[in-house]
Design an enzyme around this catalytic site. Structure first.
Site, PDB file in Angstrom:
ATOM      1  CG  ASP A 245      16.585  -6.530 -24.341  1.00 43.43           C
ATOM      2  OD1 ASP A 245      17.363  -5.826 -23.672  1.00 43.43           O
ATOM      3  OD2 ASP A 245      16.409  -6.381 -25.560  1.00 43.43           O
TER       4      ASP A 245
ATOM      5  NE  ARG B 251      26.268   2.999 -29.742  1.00 43.67           N
ATOM      6  CZ  ARG B 251      25.183   3.752 -29.512  1.00 43.67           C
ATOM      7  NH1 ARG B 251      25.305   4.959 -29.026  1.00 43.67           N
ATOM      8  NH2 ARG B 251      23.988   3.291 -29.780  1.00 43.67           N
TER       9      ARG B 251
ATOM     10  CE1 TYR C 139      39.274  -9.921 -35.563  1.00 43.58           C
ATOM     11  CE2 TYR C 139      40.935  -8.793 -36.869  1.00 43.58           C
ATOM     12  CZ  TYR C 139      39.613  -9.175 -36.675  1.00 43.58           C
ATOM     13  OH  TYR C 139      38.662  -8.811 -37.572  1.00 43.58           O
TER      14      TYR C 139
ATOM     15  CE  LYS D 282      19.301   1.013 -25.367  1.00 41.07           C
ATOM     16  NZ  LYS D 282      19.905  -0.245 -25.827  1.00 41.07           N
TER      17      LYS D 282
ATOM     18  CB  THR E 209      22.924  -2.033 -24.573  1.00 39.60           C
ATOM     19  OG1 THR E 209      21.894  -1.404 -23.816  1.00 39.60           O
ATOM     20  CG2 THR E 209      22.365  -2.544 -25.884  1.00 39.60           C
TER      21      THR E 209
ATOM     22  CD  GLU F 130      38.569 -14.242 -35.074  1.00 40.13           C
ATOM     23  OE1 GLU F 130      39.805 -14.376 -35.127  1.00 40.13           O
ATOM     24  OE2 GLU F 130      37.831 -14.108 -36.062  1.00 40.13           O
TER      25      GLU F 130
HETATM   26  N1  DSN Z   1      17.607   2.042 -30.041  1.00 41.45           N
HETATM   27  C1  DSN Z   1      17.414   1.718 -28.650  1.00 41.45           C
HETATM   28  C2  DSN Z   1      16.457   2.622 -27.997  1.00 41.45           C
HETATM   29  O1  DSN Z   1      16.486   3.796 -28.304  1.00 41.45           O
HETATM   30  O2  DSN Z   1      15.681   2.209 -27.165  1.00 41.45           O
HETATM   31  C3  DSN Z   1      17.008   0.320 -28.479  1.00 41.45           C
HETATM   32  O3  DSN Z   1      17.978  -0.482 -29.041  1.00 41.45           O
END
Ligand code: DSN
Length: 416
Positions: free
Chosen positions: A197, A232, A51, A226, A223, A53
């Site tokens: 974003d 993740r 942990y 991707k 994120t 924080e």
């Molecule tokens: N769920 C994602 C996507 O597939 O684009 C976006 O957060």
């Protein structure tokens, strides 16, 4: 995984089945990828036990001698890779990163302006079903009905009319490159902050095949799983003047303790993303998307904006007399995995829309190139013409498996 196998054979069996599925299918979900063995190892490490924080040097628990170094390394790598003045690597994922950004700058009821969900925006860009649309006065901009492209003049007029505190650029389903400078000019004129974003295309930015929003935006969220091909998680990149507001909003504003195992894996992903081989990967992602888009259009498919500049494309299936959902389910049975998706100005409902979204990050990670993309387009055409032919679906799934067997996916090499 001998220990899980012995202790929990049910979960072991499910993980093994999912490994097989990921190895044997053509995965075209635009937001998915295959992480490396190194990232899997860091994600599965004992850092999950801690942990922490707070932030390095200012934690609420002791025993942070190692964790501080892990987090600082991840931050430094992100700052170097993206040229950011400040980075927070703690957000659990993209939605919490976006919500933390709102918390940093907004009060309930304040106005935000983002891309409408059916036009390619994300839930957290102000959709009514999301906290972003419920707690704030969420205004949206749509694509140009004639071209399917972003119309910056329309966004400017809307921004001047509604005076948002934050303008959000970025998307989950838009196949073109955004003009970040234009967004900056609009934000300045409307006296708004600019948030980008870049979750979908951050890997392309890191690989140098997509313009970077970092010089233009006050805040950039992404994120890490991707096109960036990490675990993740998420990051918030911002100008130094916003560092304190962003850090306070992530913790204690939205989250508790960061997932230190994920932070370590993000650091590994950022090291990978700074390599020459990642630059080649990112370039191939875009090449593959272009070839697939052209191949599909040559077969009579309608692509929103007539093509793509990034890693994804949006196909309107109206002229093929099949809904997105029926097509996606038939393709899944045939071993080709993607998602049904609304198209701009869709006349169908979101749960059974007119389109499908196709992305190339995952197949590129396993080594698909232009030749395979042409094959993929032929498979898609075949299934969409005969979605109810169960024999064809089964035979195609076998064909897909045979094709995939020549392309070992990262992290799954032991299956090949
Ligand atoms: N769920 C994602 C996507 O597939 O684009 C976006 O957060």
């Amino acid at each position: 995984m001998e220990s899980v196998k012995t202790l929990d054979p049910e979960i072991y069996s499910l993980i093994k089945q999912e490994e097989r599925r990921q190895a044997d299918k053509i995965r075209l979900i635009a937001s998915e990828n295959y992480v490396s063995q190194s990232i899997l190892e860091a994600t599965g490490s004992i850092l999950t036990n801690k942990y922490s924080e707070g932030y390095a040097g200012k934690r609420y628990y002791e025993g942070q001698q190692i964790i501080d170094q892990v987090e600082q390394l991840a931050i430094k790598r992100a700052m170097d890779l993206f040229g950011a003045e400040h980075v927070n690597v703690q957000p659990y994922s993209g939605s919490p990163a976006n919500i933390a950004t709102y918390l940093a700058f907004l009060n309930p009821g304040d106005t935000i302006l983002g891309m409408a969900l059916p036009h390619g925006g994300h839930l957290t860009h102000g959709a009514k079903v999301s906290i972003s649309g419920r707690y704030f006065n969420a205004q949206s901009y749509e694509l140009d009905p004639a071209t399917g492209l972003i119309n910056y003049d329309t966004i400017r007029l809307k921004a001047l009319a509604v005076r948002p505190k934050i303008i959000i650029a970025g998307h989950s389903a838009y196949p073109r490159i955004l003009d970040f400078q234009r967004f900056r000019e609009i934000a300045d004129e409307a006296n708004a902050l600019l948030m980008v974003d870049m979750a979908h295309f951050s890997g392309l930015v890191a690989g140098g095949v997509h313009p970077s929003p970092v010089p233009y935006a006050d805040v950039v969220t992404t994120t890490t799983h991707k096109s960036l091909r990490g675990p993740r998680g998420a990051m918030i990149l911002c100008k130094a003047q916003h560092a304190q507001a962003i850090d306070k909003a992530v913790f204690p504003g939205v989250q508790g303790g960061p997932h230190d195992n994920t932070t370590a894996a993000i650091a590994v992903a950022l090291k990978e993303a700074a390599s020459d081989s990642f630059k080649e990967y990112a370039a191939q992602v875009v090449k593959n998307a272009k070839v697939l888009a052209e191949s599909l259009m040559a077969k009579g498919f309608t692509l929103i904006t007539n093509g793509t500049d990034n890693h994804l494309m949006l196909v309107d299936l109206t002229n093929k007399k099949i809904s997105g959902k029926v097509a996606a389910k038939a393709l899944d049975k045939a071993g080709i995995v993607l998602n049904y998706n609304a198209v701009p100005f869709d006349k169908r409902k979101p749960f059974d829309p007119s389109g499908i979204r196709i992305g190339t990050p995952a197949v590129t990670s396993r080594g698909f190139k232009e030749k395979e993309m042409v094959q993929v387009s032929a498979l898609i055409e075949r299934i969409i013409a005969n979605p109810e032919d169960e024999t064809l679906l089964t035979n195609t799934a076998q064909e897909v498996k045979d094709l995939c067997s020549h392309f070992p996916a990262p992290g799954l090499e032991h299956l090949f």
